[in-house]
Design a protein around this motif. Sequence first.
Motif, mmCIF file in Angstrom:
data_model
loop_
_atom_site.group_PDB
_atom_site.id
_atom_site.type_symbol
_atom_site.label_atom_id
_atom_site.label_comp_id
_atom_site.label_asym_id
_atom_site.label_seq_id
_atom_site.Cartn_x
_atom_site.Cartn_y
_atom_site.Cartn_z
ATOM 1 N N ASN A 19 0.746 -1.427 -0.007
ATOM 2 C CA ASN A 19 0.083 0.029 -0.075
ATOM 3 C C ASN A 19 0.893 1.414 -0.007
ATOM 4 O O ASN A 19 0.907 1.860 0.888
ATOM 5 N N GLN A 20 1.543 1.472 -1.071
ATOM 6 C CA GLN A 20 2.496 2.570 -1.057
ATOM 7 C C GLN A 20 1.960 3.709 -1.772
ATOM 8 O O GLN A 20 1.675 3.610 -2.981
ATOM 9 N N ASN A 21 1.560 4.721 -0.999
ATOM 10 C CA ASN A 21 1.021 5.769 -1.333
ATOM 11 C C ASN A 21 2.042 6.978 -1.942
ATOM 12 O O ASN A 21 2.900 7.407 -1.021
ATOM 13 N N PRO A 22 2.066 7.519 -3.059
ATOM 14 C CA PRO A 22 3.310 8.181 -3.410
ATOM 15 C C PRO A 22 3.243 9.755 -2.409
ATOM 16 O O PRO A 22 4.373 10.115 -2.237
ATOM 17 N N GLU A 23 2.016 10.144 -2.438
ATOM 18 C CA GLU A 23 1.889 11.307 -1.553
ATOM 19 C C GLU A 23 2.350 10.908 -0.122
ATOM 20 O O GLU A 23 3.258 11.853 0.489
ATOM 21 N N LEU A 24 2.129 9.883 0.362
ATOM 22 C CA LEU A 24 2.751 9.687 1.805
ATOM 23 C C LEU A 24 4.096 9.478 1.865
ATOM 24 O O LEU A 24 4.849 9.891 2.897
ATOM 25 N N VAL A 25 4.658 8.826 0.757
ATOM 26 C CA VAL A 25 6.036 8.702 0.694
ATOM 27 C C VAL A 25 6.906 10.088 0.646
ATOM 28 O O VAL A 25 7.893 10.015 1.292
ATOM 29 N N SER A 26 6.258 10.937 -0.150
ATOM 30 C CA SER A 26 6.858 11.944 -0.339
ATOM 31 C C SER A 26 6.982 13.135 0.904
ATOM 32 O O SER A 26 7.837 13.501 1.409
ATOM 33 N N ILE A 27 5.944 12.780 1.577
ATOM 34 C CA ILE A 27 5.781 13.356 2.893
ATOM 35 C C ILE A 27 6.749 12.819 3.928
ATOM 36 O O ILE A 27 7.542 13.555 4.684
ATOM 37 N N LEU A 28 6.833 11.433 4.064
ATOM 38 C CA LEU A 28 7.545 10.835 4.891
ATOM 39 C C LEU A 28 9.354 11.232 4.630
ATOM 40 O O LEU A 28 10.053 11.443 5.370
ATOM 41 N N GLN A 29 9.670 11.204 3.246
ATOM 42 C CA GLN A 29 10.814 11.542 3.112
ATOM 43 C C GLN A 29 11.558 12.829 3.026
ATOM 44 O O GLN A 29 12.491 13.263 3.807
#
Length: 212
Positions: free
Chosen positions: A128-138
């Motif tokens: 469940n890899q959400n691109p928006e969530l990945v960007s926020i975490l990074q």
Amino acid sequence: MGPRKENHRYLEQHQQLSVPDPRFPIARKEGAVPKDQAPVPRGADRHTQQVLSMLSALQQNFSSLLQVVTNRLSYDKTKEAAFNRLYQEMEELKQDQELNQLRPLYIDLILLIDRMNNIYNDKLEAGNQNPELVSILQTLSHEVLEILYRRGVELIVAPGSKFDPKIQQVVEVIPTNNPAEDNQVVHMVRHGFRYKDVVLRPEEVVIKKYQP
């Protein structure tokens, strides 16, 4: 005899009396000293003694002054070395106090980075890899790392693939029958951090261990 002959006789007698006979040297007066052996006046001898005494005094004063300068230079070097040690100790004490005060904050920020990495890994494993969530975490992770970096806290980067007990901690061991793979780092579990030369948290790793 006429006047002319009398005068002539007188001149001859006068010339004979005025010329000494070399066979009979003229007697010198008792106590007379030749000109080339004239004694040195007493005043000149006293003046020489005064000059020698003055030169000796100047030499002693110069030796004393030289000793004073040498002692002062030695004292200045010793004082400078003592001040340098004092400044170094004060700087180390200041760094230790600063680290003791800020260590809890640094550890909390490091744990925050761990939580964000765990969330990212969990989402990645669940598919469940959400691109928006990945960007926020990074973005958040990079910002926290930047905050730590500006305060002297850096990630530990191991210089090689072999286990280094000074900066790493073993959390899992994988056996191997190859002696060349002994103590080889297989995987990094958690990042390590250091504050200048002080390890705040060692890097947690998985290594191979040779078992014949």
